[in-house]
Design a protein around this motif. Sequence first.
Motif, mmCIF file in Angstrom:
data_model
loop_
_atom_site.group_PDB
_atom_site.id
_atom_site.type_symbol
_atom_site.label_atom_id
_atom_site.label_comp_id
_atom_site.label_asym_id
_atom_site.label_seq_id
_atom_site.Cartn_x
_atom_site.Cartn_y
_atom_site.Cartn_z
ATOM 1 N N UNK A 21 15.083 8.446 1.085
ATOM 2 C CA UNK A 21 15.327 9.476 0.068
ATOM 3 C C UNK A 21 15.371 8.839 -1.317
ATOM 4 N N UNK A 22 16.065 7.732 -1.437
ATOM 5 C CA UNK A 22 16.158 7.024 -2.725
ATOM 6 C C UNK A 22 14.788 6.554 -3.202
ATOM 7 N N UNK A 23 13.978 6.033 -2.302
ATOM 8 C CA UNK A 23 12.624 5.586 -2.684
ATOM 9 C C UNK A 23 11.827 6.742 -3.277
ATOM 10 N N UNK A 24 11.993 7.926 -2.712
ATOM 11 C CA UNK A 24 11.226 9.073 -3.202
ATOM 12 C C UNK A 24 11.816 9.681 -4.476
ATOM 13 N N UNK A 25 13.010 9.254 -4.848
ATOM 14 C CA UNK A 25 13.566 9.649 -6.143
ATOM 15 C C UNK A 25 12.953 8.811 -7.265
ATOM 16 N N UNK A 30 2.080 4.403 -10.486
ATOM 17 C CA UNK A 30 0.702 4.171 -10.031
ATOM 18 C C UNK A 30 0.382 5.005 -8.786
ATOM 19 N N UNK A 31 1.388 5.230 -7.953
ATOM 20 C CA UNK A 31 1.210 6.028 -6.741
ATOM 21 C C UNK A 31 0.951 7.477 -7.121
ATOM 22 N N UNK A 32 1.757 8.007 -8.029
ATOM 23 C CA UNK A 32 1.561 9.391 -8.463
ATOM 24 C C UNK A 32 0.240 9.555 -9.211
ATOM 25 N N UNK A 33 -0.115 8.569 -10.021
ATOM 26 C CA UNK A 33 -1.391 8.620 -10.746
ATOM 27 C C UNK A 33 -2.561 8.640 -9.769
ATOM 28 N N UNK A 34 -2.493 7.822 -8.733
ATOM 29 C CA UNK A 34 -3.550 7.792 -7.726
ATOM 30 C C UNK A 34 -3.685 9.118 -7.004
ATOM 31 N N UNK A 35 -2.555 9.745 -6.709
ATOM 32 C CA UNK A 35 -2.586 11.048 -6.042
ATOM 33 C C UNK A 35 -3.316 12.071 -6.910
ATOM 34 N N UNK A 78 -1.318 0.825 -1.043
ATOM 35 C CA UNK A 78 -1.036 0.105 0.205
ATOM 36 C C UNK A 78 0.374 -0.493 0.169
ATOM 37 N N UNK A 79 0.769 -0.978 -0.995
ATOM 38 C CA UNK A 79 2.109 -1.551 -1.152
ATOM 39 C C UNK A 79 3.183 -0.468 -0.954
ATOM 40 N N UNK A 80 2.940 0.724 -1.500
ATOM 41 C CA UNK A 80 3.872 1.844 -1.325
ATOM 42 C C UNK A 80 3.963 2.236 0.144
ATOM 43 N N UNK A 81 2.811 2.354 0.796
ATOM 44 C CA UNK A 81 2.793 2.720 2.219
ATOM 45 C C UNK A 81 3.579 1.709 3.050
ATOM 46 N N UNK A 91 4.174 0.798 11.971
ATOM 47 C CA UNK A 91 3.456 -0.378 11.497
ATOM 48 C C UNK A 91 3.154 -0.226 10.007
ATOM 49 N N UNK A 92 3.583 -1.169 9.170
ATOM 50 C CA UNK A 92 3.315 -1.064 7.737
ATOM 51 C C UNK A 92 1.822 -1.042 7.404
ATOM 52 N N UNK A 93 0.994 -1.507 8.328
ATOM 53 C CA UNK A 93 -0.455 -1.515 8.092
ATOM 54 C C UNK A 93 -1.148 -0.276 8.639
ATOM 55 N N UNK A 94 -0.407 0.596 9.283
ATOM 56 C CA UNK A 94 -0.999 1.813 9.847
ATOM 57 C C UNK A 94 -1.416 2.748 8.726
ATOM 58 N N UNK A 95 -2.566 3.384 8.873
ATOM 59 C CA UNK A 95 -2.987 4.351 7.848
ATOM 60 C C UNK A 95 -2.068 5.569 7.867
ATOM 61 N N UNK A 96 -2.068 6.288 6.783
ATOM 62 C CA UNK A 96 -1.219 7.468 6.661
ATOM 63 C C UNK A 96 -1.428 8.440 7.819
#
Length: 110
Positions: A21-25, A30-35, A78-81, A91-96
Amino acid sequence: MKRYCQMLELVNDKEMIEKYVEAHAHVWPEVMQGQHEVGILDMQIYRHGNKVFMICDTVDEFDWERDMARLSTLPRQAEWEAHVAQFQGCDPNAPSAAKWHLMDKLFQLE
């Protein structure tokens, strides 16, 4: 506009859920810009216990597989995922697509 809804289960641990929850606050800019760059107009995530539900509104031309694959190549995605995967218990390497499950619409009031 297109709308996609997905669900995911978090690690069933109160402290890990609070960190998610904190991470999403504080989602990285760069993540939002990419979206936005790939055509995501709005994204909302709701939580109940250790389950999360995402609503993703996109431009009409959005193709889920193509544009989500493109999103995964943009800066810090990828770092955010990998960062949020620790709370998702996967798995941190698993696709969304291996973590989030698209849902079918059953009803719409109109």
